[in-house]
Design a protein around this motif. Structure first.
Motif, mmCIF file in Angstrom:
data_model
loop_
_atom_site.group_PDB
_atom_site.id
_atom_site.type_symbol
_atom_site.label_atom_id
_atom_site.label_comp_id
_atom_site.label_asym_id
_atom_site.label_seq_id
_atom_site.Cartn_x
_atom_site.Cartn_y
_atom_site.Cartn_z
ATOM 1 N N ALA A 180 49.376 -63.669 -66.795
ATOM 2 C CA ALA A 180 49.919 -64.158 -65.527
ATOM 3 C C ALA A 180 50.611 -65.508 -65.727
ATOM 4 O O ALA A 180 51.704 -65.739 -65.201
ATOM 5 N N VAL A 181 49.983 -66.374 -66.495
ATOM 6 C CA VAL A 181 50.588 -67.678 -66.774
ATOM 7 C C VAL A 181 51.888 -67.491 -67.534
ATOM 8 O O VAL A 181 52.897 -68.144 -67.250
ATOM 9 N N TYR A 182 51.890 -66.573 -68.494
ATOM 10 C CA TYR A 182 53.099 -66.303 -69.268
ATOM 11 C C TYR A 182 54.216 -65.769 -68.376
ATOM 12 O O TYR A 182 55.366 -66.199 -68.484
ATOM 13 N N ILE A 183 53.900 -64.852 -67.473
ATOM 14 C CA ILE A 183 54.913 -64.291 -66.572
ATOM 15 C C ILE A 183 55.463 -65.375 -65.653
ATOM 16 O O ILE A 183 56.676 -65.462 -65.429
ATOM 17 N N ILE A 184 54.597 -66.226 -65.123
ATOM 18 C CA ILE A 184 55.063 -67.327 -64.266
ATOM 19 C C ILE A 184 55.961 -68.264 -65.061
ATOM 20 O O ILE A 184 57.015 -68.698 -64.591
ATOM 21 N N PHE A 185 55.553 -68.572 -66.286
ATOM 22 C CA PHE A 185 56.376 -69.430 -67.148
ATOM 23 C C PHE A 185 57.746 -68.804 -67.386
ATOM 24 O O PHE A 185 58.772 -69.492 -67.342
ATOM 25 N N MET A 186 57.777 -67.512 -67.640
ATOM 26 C CA MET A 186 59.047 -66.819 -67.875
ATOM 27 C C MET A 186 59.925 -66.844 -66.627
ATOM 28 O O MET A 186 61.134 -67.063 -66.716
ATOM 29 N N ILE A 187 59.339 -66.632 -65.462
ATOM 30 C CA ILE A 187 60.118 -66.655 -64.215
ATOM 31 C C ILE A 187 60.708 -68.043 -63.988
ATOM 32 O O ILE A 187 61.890 -68.188 -63.662
ATOM 33 N N ILE A 188 59.905 -69.078 -64.191
ATOM 34 C CA ILE A 188 60.408 -70.450 -64.035
ATOM 35 C C ILE A 188 61.518 -70.717 -65.052
ATOM 36 O O ILE A 188 62.544 -71.322 -64.729
ATOM 37 N N GLY A 189 61.338 -70.265 -66.282
ATOM 38 C CA GLY A 189 62.349 -70.451 -67.310
ATOM 39 C C GLY A 189 63.655 -69.757 -66.978
ATOM 40 O O GLY A 189 64.736 -70.319 -67.147
ATOM 41 N N ILE A 190 63.576 -68.533 -66.493
ATOM 42 C CA ILE A 190 64.792 -67.786 -66.150
ATOM 43 C C ILE A 190 65.500 -68.444 -64.975
ATOM 44 O O ILE A 190 66.723 -68.628 -64.988
ATOM 45 N N ILE A 191 64.750 -68.822 -63.947
ATOM 46 C CA ILE A 191 65.369 -69.487 -62.790
ATOM 47 C C ILE A 191 66.004 -70.806 -63.226
ATOM 48 O O ILE A 191 67.135 -71.119 -62.847
#
Length: 115
Positions: free
Chosen positions: A49-60
Motif C-alpha cells: 500500500a505504501v509503495y502504491i501510494i508512493f507510485m501515485i504521488i510520483g506519477i502525479i
C-alpha cells in the motif's frame, strides 16, 4: 501520447528495485506482484500500500512539476527579466553602432578635408 505516458510511468517504475524492504520484495517477485494485483480478492499488505501510494504521488508529481514550475517562473517575473535583458543588450548594441558610425564619419570627414 500513449508512448510518452508509458515512458514516464516506466521511469517512475524503475525505482522499484531500490526499495529497502530487507529483501522482502525483489525484481524477481514483480511477476508475482502483478499476478496478485490481477486477483480481485487480493488485499495488499502495508508495504504494498505504501509503495502504491508512493507510485501515485510520483506519477502525479512527474506530470505536474513542469506546469507548476512554469507558473512559478511566470509569477516571479522571469519573462519580464528576459525582456529587460534583451532590451538592455539591444540598447548597448545601438550605442556601440552609433559610436562606431560617428567615429567613422569623423575620421572620414577629417580625411576629406585634408586633401
Amino acid at each position: 501520447m500513449v508512448h510518452a505516458v508509458h515512458q514516464r510511468v516506466s521511469v517512475v517504475a524503475g525505482f522499484r528495485p531500490f526499495q529497502f524492504d530487507a529483501g522482502q520484495d525483489t525484481v524477481a517477485d514483480t511477476g508475482k506482484d502483478i499476478e496478485n494485483l490481477s486477483d480481485p480478492t487480493f488485499i495488499p499488505d502495508t508495504s504494498n500500500a505504501v509503495y502504491i501510494i508512493f507510485m501515485i504521488i510520483g506519477i502525479i508529481g512527474y506530470f505536474t512539476i513542469p506546469t507548476v514550475t512554469g507558473w512559478i517562473i511566470q509569477a516571479g517575473g522571469a519573462g519580464n527579466y528576459t525582456r529587460n535583458v534583451n532590451q538592455a543588450t539591444q540598447k548597448a548594441g545601438n550605442i556601440a553602432g552609433a559610436s562606431a558610425g560617428a567615429a567613422t564619419g569623423y575620421i572620414g570627414g577629417r580625411l576629406m578635408n585634408k586633401n
